[in-house]
Motif scaffolding. Structure first.
Motif, PDB file in Angstrom:
ATOM      1  N   ILE A  55      -5.093  -2.530   0.562  1.00  0.00           N
ATOM      2  CA  ILE A  55      -3.893  -2.445   1.403  1.00  0.00           C
ATOM      3  C   ILE A  55      -4.219  -1.779   2.733  1.00  0.00           C
ATOM      4  N   LEU A  56      -4.966  -0.685   2.682  1.00  0.00           N
ATOM      5  CA  LEU A  56      -5.322   0.016   3.915  1.00  0.00           C
ATOM      6  C   LEU A  56      -6.173  -0.855   4.823  1.00  0.00           C
ATOM      7  N   ARG A  57      -7.173  -1.523   4.251  1.00  0.00           N
ATOM      8  CA  ARG A  57      -8.043  -2.386   5.062  1.00  0.00           C
ATOM      9  C   ARG A  57      -7.261  -3.554   5.664  1.00  0.00           C
ATOM     10  N   ARG A  58      -6.359  -4.125   4.886  1.00  0.00           N
ATOM     11  CA  ARG A  58      -5.571  -5.243   5.403  1.00  0.00           C
ATOM     12  C   ARG A  58      -4.696  -4.804   6.570  1.00  0.00           C
ATOM     13  N   ASN A  59      -4.000  -3.684   6.414  1.00  0.00           N
ATOM     14  CA  ASN A  59      -3.127  -3.208   7.486  1.00  0.00           C
ATOM     15  C   ASN A  59      -3.913  -2.782   8.717  1.00  0.00           C
ATOM     16  N   GLN A  60      -5.085  -2.193   8.516  1.00  0.00           N
ATOM     17  CA  GLN A  60      -5.933  -1.828   9.653  1.00  0.00           C
ATOM     18  C   GLN A  60      -6.418  -3.067  10.400  1.00  0.00           C
ATOM     19  N   ALA A  61      -6.763  -4.110   9.638  1.00  0.00           N
ATOM     20  CA  ALA A  61      -7.218  -5.350  10.276  1.00  0.00           C
ATOM     21  C   ALA A  61      -6.087  -6.000  11.071  1.00  0.00           C
ATOM     22  N   GLU A 277       2.042   7.068  -5.273  1.00  0.00           N
ATOM     23  CA  GLU A 277       2.427   6.159  -4.204  1.00  0.00           C
ATOM     24  C   GLU A 277       1.189   5.591  -3.524  1.00  0.00           C
ATOM     25  N   LEU A 278       1.243   4.294  -3.221  1.00  0.00           N
ATOM     26  CA  LEU A 278       0.145   3.659  -2.508  1.00  0.00           C
ATOM     27  C   LEU A 278       0.283   3.917  -1.014  1.00  0.00           C
ATOM     28  N   PRO A 279      -0.758   4.412  -0.341  1.00  0.00           N
ATOM     29  CA  PRO A 279      -0.672   4.608   1.117  1.00  0.00           C
ATOM     30  C   PRO A 279      -0.679   3.266   1.833  1.00  0.00           C
ATOM     31  N   MET A 280       0.347   3.011   2.627  1.00  0.00           N
ATOM     32  CA  MET A 280       0.458   1.729   3.310  1.00  0.00           C
ATOM     33  C   MET A 280      -0.320   1.717   4.621  1.00  0.00           C
ATOM     34  N   GLY A 281      -0.575   2.885   5.180  1.00  0.00           N
ATOM     35  CA  GLY A 281      -1.211   2.918   6.491  1.00  0.00           C
ATOM     36  C   GLY A 281      -0.298   2.440   7.591  1.00  0.00           C
ATOM     37  N   GLN A 282       0.999   2.334   7.300  1.00  0.00           N
ATOM     38  CA  GLN A 282       1.986   1.868   8.268  1.00  0.00           C
ATOM     39  C   GLN A 282       2.986   2.988   8.530  1.00  0.00           C
ATOM     40  N   GLN A 283       3.407   3.110   9.761  1.00  0.00           N
ATOM     41  CA  GLN A 283       4.366   4.130  10.142  1.00  0.00           C
ATOM     42  C   GLN A 283       5.390   3.508  11.074  1.00  0.00           C
TER      43      GLN A 283
END
Length: 750
Positions: A55-61, A277-283
């Motif tokens: 999830i983190l890698r996808r959102n960062q990409a 909770e899964l960190p979404m890397g989204q704010q």
């Protein structure tokens, strides 16, 4: 056994239930070569990435490609406006027919999902495309993967869900995807809604980025710009206009419908474990939300009431759940966010939102809201709150107290909740008696929550980011398409209501004044001040009387203990005796009182009067709390009988009450007029029902005149704002048409 005969089928290989005979034969025949193969197989790379990592890698990409996808979206939106082809597949076929092969630098095959169909198509890549994802966005497809997308959702399908969800928040992603599956004639799988959710998040992020670009081009990106211009009728101040008493009227309140369950690990003893909770890397990027860090700055400020000397407004403490500190400090362990705390202006525009985190309605939430509003809007603010009487004391004693006092902030109580407050609180805080307030009831939060509560079912198990995103999107849409669209109706209806109040009052009030022999309306103002002074005098008992009643009650206990010492423990008698001796020192009593003494009898009547007032308090509390339910349970009737019994025992006897009289009180706070046993108030001019009715009608007419004055200003503000905004947007659009036509088009549809 020959291995080649086994392979060509000449010789059968016996296979047992356990299996692996062929592997054993190959290992025996191949020897060391087979062992080397096993060793190589053991060194195969394993994927240690967890779902959290993916999830983190996808959102960062996606974040790295966001500028390119935003530019592609702007291009797509402009090109779509220039053609008559609305559907993706129509545009795709038309584009393939007109696009020369020499302009294509490659192609990408992807499954494209639209509302009514889904097909596997080949999309041509152009030299201007920076990434595969931006190439898809440029053609109206939002990918569900950032690098090598295999599935994409059309922008039309995503926008359809966005609009339908904002109009009907009950509709979840899963329900919408299931509906699409039914239209496509395929079965639903959970991964389909997951793919749609990824694409939808990306689509909303692109829209937010475009909105930020539009705001920057319009010079609307300064700090707190949205808040300063949230409501045109409240904030669009014109030159040389009359000054209003309140520069901004707002209401604030908490709501626990939009809770979110905190995902936790389950410990061995079935107790709540740590968060998983899964960190979404989204704010979420929104200036409507107050951050948790900002809100926690006010956690140190006490949420309890102030001292007794300054606490005349706190006579309502204990009537409201959110006044009870013992309850407000109880965190709900299964929830992270237990609701939202909202502030809206008098016209219904949402101003600020704060998440209530693992707590009920604590004082830090309204304090944070007031701090932000004072910083942005400055002086002469009026804030309605259902416990505004207690919050005033809290605000005065907090770190914001000096600032709020210097900027003349006024704490008010809404009309609906105010009628359940005590009469003294109403005289100081109720909207009817506040000059400059107009006919505003300050209950905007209630009807705002009545609509936003429909979000609850889709947010209960959402992530932190998705919950805030849904709440922020809803209130943004509500401001633009509900409140602003109906703003002229709001002003018209209020104007009509004010005129009706004045017409009815002008026909009724003169007759009431004639019956009461009141010559001038200024008398009502004096009555109001007289009633305030009277009720303030009832807020506490004289200290000497309190000590005398305590002394009398202890004497009674000592007397009874002495007569029945054989049946009761002597230590209780000795404890009461010590208290009696201490009270005698304070009251300078040389000889014990006995029942024959005049002082004994006088204080005994005071104690009876106290019991009467407490019975009255209990009866009033039951009336305030759900009259109809309590009447079925006969609890209110029992309290009424208790009151009537005690009322007949005191001297002089107090008036008995009937159930019909109680439920027909114009104000529940009329109970306060029964409290004084020292002075007969029946002859006071403002104590009769007719006088109180005339007084309230007078003040309602005063508020109606103020409402008309305020509406005359607000109507001019709205008309001027509409004209000026339209002219300004057209000028900005003309300036960008030549240099950035795609952005100019976004201003057009803004």
């Amino acid at each position: 056994m020959d291995f080649s005969d086994v392979l060509n089928g000449t010789e059968p290989l016996p296979i047992s239930h356990a299996g692996s005979e062929f592997a054993d034969l190959a290992r025996n025949l191949l020897g060391d070569f087979w062992n080397i193969k096993d060793q190589c197989r053991g060194r195969k790379r394993t994927d240690n990435h967890t779902r959290r990592d993916r999830i983190l890698r996808r959102n960062q990409a996606f974040a790295g490609q966001l500028p390119a996808m935003t530019d592609a979206y702007l291009t797509w939106s402009l090109e779509k406006s220039r053609t008559d082809l609305n559907g993706f597949f129509d545009r795709l076929r038309s584009g393939d027919a007109h696009l020369p092969e020499s302009e294509s630098t490659g192609q990408w095959t992807i499954n494209v999902v639209d509302v009514f169909c889904a097909e596997k198509v080949t999309v041509k890549l152009l030299p201007t495309d920076r990434t595969i994802a931006s190439a898809l966005v440029c053609q109206g497809v939002i990918p569900s993967s950032p690098i090598s997308p295999a599935v994409g959702i059309t922008t039309e399908a995503l926008d359809l869900y966005r609009i339908v969800h904002l109009r009907s928040p009950h509709l979840s992603v899963q329900a919408f995807v299931k509906s699409m599956c039914d239209l496509h004639g395929v079965g639903f799988h959970r991964y389909l809604s997951h793919q749609f959710s990824i694409a939808f998040d990306l689509y909303l992020e692109i829209r937010r980025t475009v909105a930020a670009m539009v705001a920057k081009s319009l010079q609307w990106d300064s700090p707190d710009w949205r808040l300063k211009h949230a409501c045109p009728t409240c904030t669009y101040v014109l030159m040389d206009e009359p000054k209003l008493t309140f520069s901004l009227l707002y209401a604030m309140d908490g709501n626990d419908s939009l809770k979110r369950v905190l995902r936790r690990t389950l410990d061995m003893d079935d107790s709540l474990g740590t968060s998983c909770e899964l960190p979404m890397g989204q704010q979420l990027r929104s200036d409507r939300y107050l951050s948790r860090t900002f809100v926690d700055l006010f956690a140190r400020d006490s949420s309890t009431a102030g001292n007794k000397d300054m606490n005349i407004e706190n006579s309502c403490e204990g009537r409201w759940k959110n006044m009870d500190d013992a309850k407000t400090k109880k965190a709900w362990g299964i929830y992270d966010e237990t609701g939202i705390f909202l502030a809206v202006c008098r016209h219904g525009f949402s101003l600020l939102i704060a998440d209530m985190v693992q707590s009920r309605e604590l004082a830090k939430y309204p304090l944070a809201v007031v701090s932000k509003l004072l910083d942005v809007f400055g002086s002469n603010l009026g804030g309605g709150y259902d416990i505004g009487c207690q919050f005033k004391t809290t605000l005065d004693k907090s770190s914001l107290g000096p600032l709020a006092h210097s900027k003349h902030h006024t704490c008010l109580v809404g009309a609906f909740h105010g009628h359940a407050h005590r009469r003294l609180c109403q005289l100081f805080s109720l909207t009817t008696y506040i000059k400059g307030l107009g006919l505003e009831d300050l209950e905007m939060c209630e009807w705002t929550f009545s609509k936003s509560n429909s979000l609850a079912s889709t947010l209960r198990y959402a992530s932190i980011f998705h919950r805030q995103q849904a709440i922020d999107s809803y209130f943004e849409h509500n401001n633009d398409f509900e409140v602003y669209a109906n703003l002229s109706d709001f002003l018209y209806n209020n104007y009509k209501q004010a005129l009706d109040v004045l017409d009815d009052g002008n026909a009724t009030l003169p007759k009431l004044m004639q019956d009461l022999k009141v010559a001038d309306v200024s008398v009502f103002e004096r009555w109001l001040e007289d009633e305030k002074a009277y009720l303030v005098g009832l807020t506490r008992e004289p200290e000497e009387e309190t000590l005398q009643m305590e002394y009398w009650q202890r004497l009674v206990k000592c007397t009874r203990k002495a007569e029945s010492a054989r049946c009761h423990a002597l230590e209780d008698y000795e404890r009461n005796l010590k208290v009696v001796q201490g009270l005698e020192c304070k009251l300078e009593i040389a000889v014990w009182w006995v029942p024959e003494d005049i002082e004994w009898q006088r204080v005994g009547r005071l104690v009876a009067n106290r019991k009467y007032q407490r019975a009255l308090d209990h009866l009033e509390g039951l009336i305030v709390a759900r009259i109809f339910e309590l009447s079925k349970m006969n609890r209110a009737g029992t309290a009424l009988n208790t009151y009537n019994t005690i009322a007949g025992t005191i001297r002089p006897p107090r008036s008995r009450l009937k159930w019909e009289e109680v439920v027909e009180y114009a104000f529940l706070a009329d109970f306060d007029l029964l409290r004084d046993t020292r002075v007969d108030i029946s002859q006071r001019p403002w104590a009769s029902p007719a006088a109180r009715s005339a007084m309230d009608l007078h003040f309602k007419m005063c508020r109606a005149r103020e409402e008309i004055e305020c509406l005359n200003i607000e109507v001019r503000r709205l008309m001027t704002y509409i004209c000026n905004e339209d002219q300004y947007l057209r000028e900005c659009e003309d300036q960008l048409k030549d240099t950035n036509p795609a952005l100019a088009y976004q201003i057009t549809i803004h």
